[in-house]
Write a protein that holds these residues in place. Structure first.
Motif: not given
Length: 242
Positions: A117, A185, A206, A210, A217, A219, A221-223
């Protein structure tokens, strides 16, 4: 006889629902002519169960399923025939006959995840390491869960601290050496409770991180990828196939 299966779920098929995943496997077993055992009764169903189903959007390289067969067949033949019927992003990696008659979902205790992220309020990996270290010293980490029951909205506050095992932030040089990762990241590994005796969704983890650490964060980009599931037998933590 029970067969335990380890399989992947990745790329666009991370968005397939649990119901559709079950249908996909039932069709694959039928097309591969697998002698799967069926339940008795008016509407017989294949005897299979998937452990700790993932939320939509989370990929995995380590999912598990138990199935019952009417007759024994070679593990390699089983894997080759079923894999021929499965899409590229869902493939069986390993199979083994098991003696334990306890259901697989009842044995699962932990899930191990890799989460990537970006966060607007975070400049250094070392800064996040210190924040997480202090955060996990807390006795209580509260999270609000909202459920709908008919027309009612029910809010419940949970202490999730005991559902978090360990959290490790990857060093920048390790991320730089992984050509699949975006070097901008943050990447962390976390061990979270999973199964019938306590379960923490990685996205809820997460959201709490956060909120408590004020990371802001991004969101989009969150993987999240599940790397492993663990069972507990005789007080020892093990992989489901060992």
């Amino acid at each position: 006889m029970n067969l335990r299966i380890k399989f992947t779920k990745k790329n666009y098929l991370r968005y397939i629902s649990h119901h559709d995943l079950m249908r996909l496997f039932k069709r694959a077993f039928r097309r591969a002519d697998i002698p799967i055992k069926y339940s008795e009764g008016f509407n017989p169903q294949p005897r299979l169960s998937i452990a700790n189903p993932l939320a939509l959007g989370i990929a995995s390289c380590s999912e598990y399923m138990d199935i019952e067969l009417q007759e024994r067949m070679s593990e390699h033949v089983f894997m080759d025939r079923v894999n021929e019927e499965l899409p590229d992003d869902i493939k069986i990696l390993e199979v083994k006959y098991i003696e334990n008659t306890k259901s697989l979902p009842s044995l699962i205790r932990w899930g191990f995840y890799e989460i990537e992220f970006k966060a607007k309020n975070l400049k250094e990996v070392e800064e996040l390491k210190k924040l997480i270290k202090n955060w996990l010293k807390e006795d209580e980490i509260l999270m609000k869960k909202v459920k709908r029951k008919g027309n009612k909205v029910i809010e419940k506050e949970l202490n999730i601290r005991k559902l978090i095992g360990n959290v490790v932030v990857k060093d920048k040089d390790i991320i730089d050496s992984d050509i699949k990762k975006d070097v901008n990241c943050i990447v962390l590994n976390c061990l979270l409770k999973a199964g019938d005796k306590g379960n923490l969704n990685p996205m809820d983890f997460m959201l709490s991180m956060d909120k408590y650490l004020n990371l802001d964060i991004d969101w989009d980009t969150v993987d999240i990828v599940r790397l492993a599931l663990f069972i507990e037998e005789d007080g020892k933590i093990k992989l489901p196939i060992y």
